[in-house]
Write a protein that holds these residues in place. Sequence first.
Motif: not given
Length: 75
Positions: A22, A73, A17, A20, A71, A37
């Motif tokens: 999220v 993305i 992550y 990114k 989670i 993140y």
Amino acid sequence: MIDTSGVSCPYDYFSRYAGKTVTVYFSDGFHPVTGKYAGYTPAYDNDPEVATIDVDGDCHYSLDVPDIDHIDIVE
């Protein structure tokens, strides 16, 4: 719930992550949190001893890993 038991190092699990945006969904159905993140903190570095991830959205969130369902993305 996110299961990191089969991972030798949880940092490796959450590194996917890094950098990114999220969306974090919770096991109890609490409103999801979306943001960038910002890192993982293992239980032994927290008080109380619960692993957390950090997400920077409209504010900074420190989210308990055991409360996370999954989670996604975003980008």
